[in-house]
Design an enzyme around this catalytic site. Structure first.
Site, PDB file in Angstrom:
ATOM      1  N   GLU A 580       0.612  -1.067  -0.035  1.00 50.18           N
ATOM      2  CA  GLU A 580       0.200   0.592  -0.195  1.00 50.18           C
ATOM      3  C   GLU A 580       1.118   0.939   0.138  1.00 50.18           C
ATOM      4  OE1 GLU A 580      -3.076   2.360   2.541  1.00 50.18           O
ATOM      5  OE2 GLU A 580      -2.778   0.183   3.464  1.00 50.18           O
ATOM      6  N   ASN A 635      -5.018   4.915  -2.358  1.00 50.23           N
ATOM      7  CA  ASN A 635      -5.811   5.798  -1.972  1.00 50.23           C
ATOM      8  C   ASN A 635      -6.004   6.875  -2.486  1.00 50.23           C
ATOM      9  OD1 ASN A 635      -5.788   3.990   0.839  1.00 50.23           O
ATOM     10  ND2 ASN A 635      -3.992   4.860   0.923  1.00 50.23           N
ATOM     11  N   GLU A 667      -7.748   2.521  -3.762  1.00 46.30           N
ATOM     12  CA  GLU A 667      -8.563   1.802  -2.937  1.00 46.30           C
ATOM     13  C   GLU A 667     -10.088   3.378  -2.040  1.00 46.30           C
ATOM     14  OE1 GLU A 667      -6.139   0.773   0.225  1.00 46.30           O
ATOM     15  OE2 GLU A 667      -5.238  -0.145  -0.063  1.00 46.30           O
ATOM     16  N   ASP A 697     -12.114   0.709   1.207  1.00 49.34           N
ATOM     17  CA  ASP A 697     -11.542   0.699   2.327  1.00 49.34           C
ATOM     18  C   ASP A 697     -12.477   0.866   3.001  1.00 49.34           C
ATOM     19  OD1 ASP A 697      -8.933   0.868   4.359  1.00 49.34           O
ATOM     20  OD2 ASP A 697      -8.443   2.534   3.488  1.00 49.34           O
ATOM     21  N   GLU A 754      -6.828  -4.759   8.139  1.00 51.19           N
ATOM     22  CA  GLU A 754      -5.836  -3.509   8.605  1.00 51.19           C
ATOM     23  C   GLU A 754      -5.084  -4.055   9.726  1.00 51.19           C
ATOM     24  OE1 GLU A 754      -5.950   0.193   5.709  1.00 51.19           O
ATOM     25  OE2 GLU A 754      -8.185  -0.686   6.520  1.00 51.19           O
TER      26      GLU A 754
END
Length: 800
Positions: A580, A635, A667, A697, A754
């Site tokens: 990520e 993201n 995401e 997410d 996560e």
């Protein structure tokens, strides 16, 4: 007078007397008619009318005299001197022209009368010159009393004739003036003839330049025909002029009657000369005679029936004075609930023209425009402009014992409702909030909508308790936070309030609003749904925030951003399957700045768009150079999704880096789907169409996650760290994780947990069938230079 009657009865032929009278009447009628035409004209046209009138009048007087002389029988042979006879005609025409010029030089009555008297003098001059042309074998002895009487009669009746003629141009006055002018000529002639006494003298004879009565009869006949011809010509001209005047009058009347405005013309004395029907209707005078009346009389009549306010004498005097001074006056009055604007415009020669316009609708429109300029269209509350005016007014009126507070309000979670349920629901919610705020304040306070979901209140109270402000703020928080029923939805929002006080925090609107805004930010930072008063330290925090924003704007240019990567491991195989990408800000002076400090600011200012684009491009470039074909997750902020160039930006980042689309994972959070679900889903489908994977997410923390999973086939759902952290300690967290992993298996969607920090959490996730995991147990986010190490190195036994 007896002598005059005797002369008429015994010394004149009545047939010729009647002929003379007829000629005199005809000439007088034409002369009066031409006098009206001359009076209605100006310049050269008037001069032409005067010349024609003098010719007709002079010839008429001359012909009347000599036809009447033919009717006179002196009892002896008579003749007439040609030069003197012609001179009498010249006198008649010239003096009549002089009298007309005098009468038309002014509208004053004494000037008109003087002109008429001069015309009467012209009759006398012509008569006695004509008598001097008479040649008889006799002496003429004059009675001086009758001579004077004849001159007085001629001048007096001629003067009265013109005074009647100028009074009004209508048939009655025209006939009266014609009769008076005829009387002036005839009375003068026969009175003058009565003054004649003949004493025979055979020694007297006729001159060689004399003319016999027979020849004179012919000349008189010619003159009479000339009069008739001129009369006919004048009548034709007069007829045409009257026709034109009539046409003009019809046009004028039509124009006046079809005017939307009222119109009234006054002379110097305030007498109404002209008005249209609209004027009478607007002023409530339809049942009254207006033409020719003094305005003062009209107003007194209306005053008597309570249809006029004020003193008529004083009002008329002021209007006449303004007209005489040449001043244009505008005033507004009210009649029958209507607003009427009156404009008095002075005219040359005295008097004025007044126009009356109904401005009721115009005033309403102006009031509406003024209201709209100072009020919010949705809630009808004062807007920022009027709020500032009210605040300035309150500051001016405030005394030492008064308390004045400015409250800035911002609705909590309104944007989420507006984006998810649409603007109609959002607008209805704002209207209800406005009503509740109005119910919270007193009549001395002002509630305003400054824009969007921002409101403000000015609290103004005399000798009130200092806690009144806090009491109002608390009451507002309580009322606004109560549930709303709108369009079948039960909605709950909150409100954050910042408060500044005058004069402690400022003495002008700008200072008070600024400090109330600072206090509002503090209320938001403290968890929203509360209120805060301004404190001195807030200025320093606001300054720091502004400096941080300035640095943030320059950070891209200074290359201060870096991309860190946190590994994502396959739970079953315990290997790295992706990373990520997380942005970090390495400030040149401050060092590393936490994302929690700058990401919200970047989203608020819109800088997240260029920062997010850079992170996307950099992550693709880095991933394309990795030794293993693992994925990279980036993201996307909800703000980025509002950018219409998002899809193009993703395509360009992939093309520039050469990274296969299947290795890129984007995401998004559920708040992205709340903005505009149809447009957002369309963008997501377009991204999926060229191979990019989409991940949801923070799953489980939003509003309607299951409906989103049904509307779009996500490649991955990420279990929020809040559930993973309490996985071993709370049964409800375990139940949620079990439900999500089971949902993922059923739908064929990868699940990623996560925030995994302990082996115990990892083992529980493996038991529940979670697909992937990431967290500090495996590795914190690391710079791009350490990615290869994380790929090759086995899982470290890290502690939380």
């Amino acid at each position: 007078m007896y002598r005059v009657l005797t002369c008429l009865a015994t010394e004149h032929d009545w047939r010729l007397v009647l002929l003379a009278g007829t000629i005199c009447w005809l000439a007088s009628a034409v002369a009066i008619s031409l006098f009206h035409r001359a009076r209605a004209s100006r310049g050269r046209t008037r001069a032409v009318w005067i010349a024609l009138d003098a010719a007709v009048g002079g010839c008429g007087i001359w012909a009347t005299h000599f036809v009447a002389m033919l009717a006179y029988d002196p009892g002896a042979g008579a003749g007439y001197s040609i030069p003197v006879t012609l001179l009498s005609l010249v006198f008649a025409i010239a003096i009549v022209a002089t009298g007309l010029c005098i009468a038309l030089s002014s509208s004053r009555q004494w000037v008109v009368g003087l002109g008429g008297a001069v015309i009467g003098g012209g009759v006398a001059a012509m008569h006695y010159t004509g008598m001097a042309a008479l040649e008889l074998p006799a002496f003429i002895v004059w009675s001086h009393g009758l001579v004077l009487a004849s001159i007085v009669f001629g001048s007096l009746f001629a003067a009265i004739a013109l005074l009647v003629a100028v009074r009004r141009d209508n048939p009655v006055h025209t006939v009266a003036a014609t009769g008076l002018l005829t009387v002036a000529i005839v009375s003068h002639h026969f009175t003058a003839m009565g003054a004649v006494t003949l004493i025979p003298d055979p020694t007297l004879g006729t001159d060689t330049m004399s003319i016999s009565p027979t020849a004179l009869s012919f000349l008189t006949a010619v003159a009479a025909f000339a009069i008739l011809g001129l009369s006919l010509l004048a009548a034709m001209i007069d007829r045409r002029a009257k026709g034109e005047l009539h046409s003009q009058k019809v046009l004028l009347d039509t124009a006046l009657d079809n005017m939307s405005q009222g119109l009234c013309m006054f002379d110097a004395d305030g007498r109404i000369l002209l008005n249209n029907q609209r004027y009478a209707e607007m002023m409530g005078r339809t049942g009254m005679a207006l033409q020719g009346r003094l305005l003062l009389d009209v107003l007194r009549q209306q005053k008597a029936v309570n249809r006029w306010d004020g003193d008529p004498d004083q009002f008329v005097a002021s209007v006449i004075a303004a007209a005489k001074a040449g001043n244009s006056v505008t005033r507004t009055l009210t009649r029958n609930g209507r607003s009427i604007r009156v404009v008095d415009q002075p005219k040359s020669g005295g008097g004025w023209v007044a126009t009356f316009e109904d401005i009721t609708e115009w005033q309403q429109v102006q009031e509406q425009i003024s209201h709209m300029a100072r009020h919010d269209a949705l809630t009808n509350l004062p807007n920022r402009i009027l709020f500032r005016e009210q605040l300035e007014k309150a500051l001016r009126l405030a005394k030492r014992t008064d308390q004045l507070a400015v409250l800035c309000l911002d609705l909590d979670h309104f944007k989420d409702i507006n984006d998810s349920l649409g603007h109609p629901v959002g607008d209805a919610l704002l209207k209800q909030v406005a009503r509740r705020l109005g119910d919270c304040v007193s009549e001395n306070d002002t509630v305003a909508r400054l824009g969007g979901d921002e409101f403000a209140i000015v609290q103004f109270c005399h000798d009130c308790d200092p806690s009144a402000v806090a009491s109002l703020a608390s009451h507002v928080v309580e009322q606004v936070s109560a549930p709303y029923e709108i369009a079948g939805h039960q909605l709950v929002i909150g409100v954050s309030i910042g408060i500044s006080l005058a004069p402690e925090d400022g003495k002008n609107p700008d200072e008070l609003l600024k400090k109330a805004d600072l206090a509002l930010y503090r209320a938001k930072e403290d968890g929203r749904g509360t209120y805060r008063f301004f404190e001195t330290g807030m200025d320093a925090r606001a300054q720091a925030r502004r400096l941080l924003e300035l640095d943030l704007r320059a950070a891209l240019q200074r290359n201060e951003f870096e991309v860190y990567y946190q590994p994502i491991r396959d739970v079953a195989k315990d290997v790295v399957v992706g990373f990520e990408a997380l942005v970090r800000w390495n400030h040149a002076l401050r060092g590393m700045i936490s994302p929690a400090n700058f990401i919200p600011l970047a989203e608020e200012t819109g800088l997240i768009v260029p920062i997010g684009d850079w992170v996307l491009r950099q992550a693709c470039m880095d991933a394309a150079r990795w030794s293993r074909d693992v994925g990279v997750a980036v993201n996307l902020s909800p703000v980025q999704f509002k950018n219409p160039n998002l899809v193009l930006t993703v395509k360009e980042a992939l093309k520039a880096s050469g990274l296969p689309p299947q290795r890129l994972e984007l995401e998004i959070t559920e708040s992205v789907l709340l903005q505009n679900s149809e447009a957002t889903l369309s963008v997501l489908h377009e991204l999926r169409a060229f191979g990019v994977r989409i991940s949801l997410d923070d799953f489980g923390t939003g509003y309607s996650s299951l409906s989103y999973l049904r509307s779009f086939p996500f490649d991955k759902i990420k279990i929020d760290r809040s559930f993973v952290t309490e996985l071993a300690t709370r049964d409800d967290s375990m139940a949620i994780v079990r439900a999500v992993t089971g949902l993922g298996k059923s739908l064929g969607i990868v699940t990623t947990a996560e925030g995994v920090e302990t082996d115990e959490q990892f083992d529980l996730l493996r038991q529940e069938g979670c697909t992937q995991a990431q967290g500090y147990l495996f590795s914190p986010p690391r710079p791009a230079t350490e990615v290869e190490t994380m790929l090759s190195k086995a899982r470290a036994q890290a502690v939380a």
